[in-house]
Design a protein around this motif. Structure first.
Motif, short mmCIF file in Angstrom:
data_model
loop_
_atom_site.label_atom_id
_atom_site.label_comp_id
_atom_site.label_asym_id
_atom_site.label_seq_id
_atom_site.Cartn_x
_atom_site.Cartn_y
_atom_site.Cartn_z
N ASN A 38 0.82 -1.21 0.00
CA ASN A 38 0.00 0.00 0.00
C ASN A 38 0.86 1.26 0.00
O ASN A 38 0.52 2.24 -0.66
CB ASN A 38 -0.95 -0.01 1.20
CG ASN A 38 -2.23 -0.76 0.90
OD1 ASN A 38 -3.08 -0.27 0.18
ND2 ASN A 38 -2.35 -1.96 1.43
N ARG A 91 0.67 4.08 -2.93
CA ARG A 91 0.41 5.50 -2.68
C ARG A 91 1.51 6.37 -3.25
O ARG A 91 1.24 7.40 -3.89
CB ARG A 91 0.27 5.75 -1.18
CG ARG A 91 -1.06 5.29 -0.61
CD ARG A 91 -1.30 5.85 0.79
NE ARG A 91 -0.26 5.45 1.73
CZ ARG A 91 -0.30 4.35 2.48
NH1 ARG A 91 -1.33 3.54 2.40
NH2 ARG A 91 0.66 4.06 3.31
N THR A 140 1.34 6.33 -7.06
CA THR A 140 0.12 6.96 -7.54
C THR A 140 0.25 8.49 -7.47
O THR A 140 -0.30 9.21 -8.30
CB THR A 140 -1.09 6.51 -6.72
OG1 THR A 140 -1.24 5.10 -6.88
CG2 THR A 140 -2.37 7.19 -7.19
N ALA A 141 0.99 8.95 -6.49
CA ALA A 141 1.22 10.39 -6.38
C ALA A 141 1.89 10.91 -7.65
O ALA A 141 1.52 11.97 -8.17
CB ALA A 141 2.06 10.70 -5.15
N ASN A 176 -0.73 -0.83 -7.73
CA ASN A 176 -2.09 -0.61 -7.21
C ASN A 176 -2.90 -1.90 -7.23
O ASN A 176 -3.67 -2.15 -6.30
CB ASN A 176 -2.79 0.47 -8.03
CG ASN A 176 -2.48 1.86 -7.51
OD1 ASN A 176 -2.98 2.27 -6.48
ND2 ASN A 176 -1.62 2.58 -8.21
N LEU A 180 1.55 7.81 6.26
CA LEU A 180 0.25 8.38 5.90
C LEU A 180 0.24 9.88 6.22
O LEU A 180 0.96 10.33 7.11
CB LEU A 180 -0.87 7.69 6.68
CG LEU A 180 -1.17 6.24 6.28
CD1 LEU A 180 -2.13 5.60 7.25
CD2 LEU A 180 -1.72 6.18 4.86
N THR A 181 -0.56 10.61 5.49
CA THR A 181 -0.70 12.04 5.68
C THR A 181 -1.24 12.37 7.07
O THR A 181 -2.07 11.60 7.59
CB THR A 181 -1.67 12.59 4.64
OG1 THR A 181 -1.22 12.22 3.36
CG2 THR A 181 -1.77 14.09 4.72
N THR A 188 -4.93 12.19 7.21
CA THR A 188 -5.42 10.81 7.24
C THR A 188 -5.32 10.25 8.65
O THR A 188 -6.23 9.57 9.13
CB THR A 188 -4.62 9.94 6.26
OG1 THR A 188 -4.77 10.47 4.95
CG2 THR A 188 -5.11 8.51 6.27
N SER A 220 9.25 1.95 -2.22
CA SER A 220 8.31 2.96 -1.74
C SER A 220 9.05 4.05 -0.97
O SER A 220 8.72 5.23 -1.07
CB SER A 220 7.25 2.32 -0.85
OG SER A 220 7.72 2.14 0.47
#
Lengths: 155, 155
Positions: A28, A32, A35-36, B28, B75-76, B79, B148
């Motif tokens: 995930n 993310r 995808t950004a 994704n 995560l933001t 979020t 990532s």
DNA sequence: GAATATTGTTTGCACATACAAATATCATTG
DNA sequence: CAATGATATTTGTATGTGCAAACAATATTC
């Protein structure tokens, strides 16, 4: 005392976090992050990456149905409907009902921006290849797709 | 008639799609596939996988702040706020304001279900390891997390 | 010590996505 | 050919997520 603290900090650094060892988490996080990039490039057309892929598919196969798109794009039928709606609002595709099927066609504008979409697609690839290394990207992509297919089929 | 259908299915198999060569797409797809497993296991507690991870983190480090969680969970901040709200509604964590910071603590119930969460987490790992193979999972996870992180930092 | 900048957190808004149920059409069977 | 089952698509509803802006509190600078 200070030394103990230093050790503690080293332990909880994100790269060695317990989550990094978790595929659910990592997958995930990667999705993310990448995808950004995609949204940044495709966002110039006011669409997100899945819209872009869908438009490519529709331009390539005019009259394609939602279920076919669902299969190709690995997305739920309901999600396909929503994406098509969005593309329809933007006058990039149109729908035609034929019996219980729905046929999706590109509009002229949809066809005309397709090359730009393809170019954006290339830019996305370039960007993450630059960061990750081209050969790594190929291998990683293959592995990831294989895994996603295995999980998708095997449940 | 039946035979023709079988052939057609074989031809349009996803593995030869151009999208399979696209990391944005594959990442994704994998995330969705594996999240489905996670949500199935964690869903028994009425929470999703990120709630679960967050709760673990809060139980482990009572008084943790949103920004720390943001860093750890990739995560933001916004979020994080939303996730904390959800966990608060479910009486699994509580918030305390301290200056401009917010400290997040587990409730008793939050602490008590944590072992079950951890067990569910293990089941998730088991399930995808069974499909993908344990050694592959380790290697893949590492690569994915590395990617990532590289993308997250390098933008 | 007041004004300004910085940092931490929370909202407003928007969106992609999915599940379950509803709907509509086609296929099949009695 | 009517009834029942299967298939394709769409809606209702909900959720995780993020961006940009608002807000609150601390730090800094003059």
């Amino acid at each position: 005392m200070k030394e103990e603290k230093t050790i503690a900090v080293a332990v909880e650094t994100p790269s060695t976090s317990r989550y990094s060892a978790c595929l659910l988490f990592s997958a995930n996080a990667l999705a993310r992050a990448i995808t950004a990039i995609g949204d940044e490039e495709f966002g110039r057309f006011g669409i997100c990456y899945s819209h872009a892929y869908m438009l490519c598919e529709v331009v390539d196969q005019p009259g394609i149905t939602p279920s076919e798109l669902s299969e190709t794009l690995c997305l739920t039928p309901s999600t396909i409907t929503r994406l098509v709606e969005k593309l329809e609002q933007k006058r990039l595709v149109r729908r035609e009902s034929e019996g219980k099927k729905t046929l999706i066609y590109p509009t002229e504008e949809g066809e005309s921006i397709q090359p730009e979409i393809a170019a954006a697609w290339d830019r996305v690839s370039e960007r993450y290849s630059q960061v990750l290394g081209e050969t790594d990207v190929c291998q990683l992509t293959q592995q990831i797709f294989k895994a996603s297919k295995a999980l998708g089929d095997g449940i």
